[in-house]
Design a protein around this motif. Structure first.
Motif, PDB file in Angstrom:
ATOM      1  N   ARG A   1       0.536  33.097 -13.096  1.00 32.77           N
ATOM      2  CA  ARG A   1       0.850  33.506 -11.736  1.00 32.77           C
ATOM      3  C   ARG A   1       1.472  32.340 -10.979  1.00 32.77           C
ATOM      4  O   ARG A   1       0.981  31.213 -11.054  1.00 32.77           O
ATOM      5  CB  ARG A   1      -0.409  33.972 -11.002  1.00 32.77           C
ATOM      6  CG  ARG A   1      -1.022  35.226 -11.606  1.00 32.77           C
ATOM      7  CD  ARG A   1      -2.312  35.594 -10.882  1.00 32.77           C
ATOM      8  NE  ARG A   1      -2.908  36.797 -11.447  1.00 32.77           N
ATOM      9  CZ  ARG A   1      -2.659  38.027 -11.023  1.00 32.77           C
ATOM     10  NH1 ARG A   1      -1.843  38.209  -9.995  1.00 32.77           N
ATOM     11  NH2 ARG A   1      -3.225  39.075 -11.593  1.00 32.77           N
TER      12      ARG A   1
ATOM     13  N   GLU B   1      -1.550  32.800  -6.081  1.00 29.87           N
ATOM     14  CA  GLU B   1      -2.632  33.772  -5.961  1.00 29.87           C
ATOM     15  C   GLU B   1      -2.476  34.547  -4.661  1.00 29.87           C
ATOM     16  O   GLU B   1      -2.173  33.974  -3.613  1.00 29.87           O
ATOM     17  CB  GLU B   1      -3.985  33.057  -5.984  1.00 29.87           C
ATOM     18  CG  GLU B   1      -4.348  32.459  -7.334  1.00 29.87           C
ATOM     19  CD  GLU B   1      -4.638  33.527  -8.382  1.00 29.87           C
ATOM     20  OE1 GLU B   1      -5.045  34.647  -7.987  1.00 29.87           O
ATOM     21  OE2 GLU B   1      -4.443  33.235  -9.571  1.00 29.87           O
TER      22      GLU B   1
ATOM     23  N   ARG C   1       2.782  42.839  -9.558  1.00 34.32           N
ATOM     24  CA  ARG C   1       1.741  42.153  -8.795  1.00 34.32           C
ATOM     25  C   ARG C   1       1.986  42.280  -7.296  1.00 34.32           C
ATOM     26  O   ARG C   1       1.045  42.435  -6.518  1.00 34.32           O
ATOM     27  CB  ARG C   1       1.687  40.681  -9.212  1.00 34.32           C
ATOM     28  CG  ARG C   1       1.157  40.480 -10.631  1.00 34.32           C
ATOM     29  CD  ARG C   1       1.362  39.065 -11.102  1.00 34.32           C
ATOM     30  NE  ARG C   1       0.788  38.866 -12.433  1.00 34.32           N
ATOM     31  CZ  ARG C   1       0.977  37.774 -13.166  1.00 34.32           C
ATOM     32  NH1 ARG C   1       1.725  36.775 -12.694  1.00 34.32           N
ATOM     33  NH2 ARG C   1       0.417  37.660 -14.360  1.00 34.32           N
TER      34      ARG C   1
END
Length: 214
Positions: free
Chosen positions: A74, A77, A175
């Motif tokens: 990622r 976050e 995401r």
């Protein structure tokens, strides 16, 4: 007999499964197991079978998308609760903010199905993008093989680059949509009557919130 596919099933399973099916079709044609010309006059019942196969493939391969989502690093976050509270300071003392997002979605579906449909659409779109990433990775591997075996290595190299970019782009966008779905859930639940009291009673009775990554 009527066969109906909901928007969640269509986005989450059928579309991603169709990409797996397309990859398998590429393999059988490339290996000369099937003549592509024979598929030109495919009857309608066969097309229905393809839709069912796409759904089943998407359903079976669903865990693969979840694994890929965890494995790919990622860039940052995302914390929907913290972002929501930063944008809406008046919600700092609201109990519902700490609730499980799927519990909130269930409350939203009971109160206003039309509003909940927007959250469902965002979730389904995010899962669709995530689940479409693994077959692109398979296509990337196939393009690398074609780079050495085909008579058009330049085209194979171009396809490999596009598939690699598409793979990572799908994960990133998936995401982002998942984050938007959680944010939208918190925003809509802000206006639900008695939601804090209901969650407070449930929590005092022994319930709680459990994190979920989807």
């Amino acid at each position: 007999m009527t066969f109906a596919i909901g928007i969640f099933d269509l986005f989450t399973y059928t579309i991603s499964g169709s990409i797996y099916l397309a990859f398998l079709g590429y393999l059988v044609v490339r290996l000369h197991w099937v003549d592509i010309g024979a598929l030109a006059g495919t009857p309608v019942p066969t097309l229905i079978v393809f839709v069912l196969l796409s759904y089943l493939l998407g359903y079976v391969a669903y865990p693969v998308g979840a694994v890929v989502n965890r494995v790919v690093p990622r860039r940052r976050e995302r914390h929907p609760r913290q972002e929501f509270l930063r944008r809406v300071p008046t919600a700092q003392d609201r109990d519902y903010v700490q609730a499980d997002p799927f519990l909130l979605l269930s409350a939203l579906q009971l109160h206003d199905k039309d509003a909940a449909a927007e959250v469902t659409r965002l979730r389904a779109s995010g899962l669709m993008l995530r689940n479409c990433a693994p077959p692109l990775a398979l296509g990337f591997v196939a393009a690398i093989v074609e780079l050495f075996l085909s008579r058009t290595p330049a085209m194979a190299a171009g396809c490999a680059v596009l598939l690699a970019v598409g793979f990572f782009s799908l994960i990133v966008q998936a995401r982002r949509l998942s984050h938007w779905a959680r944010m939208k859930t918190l925003e809509l639940c802000f206006w639900l009557p008695d939601i804090d009291e209901r969650y407070r009673v449930d929590r005092n009775a022994g319930g709680g919130s459990s994190p979920n990554n989807e």
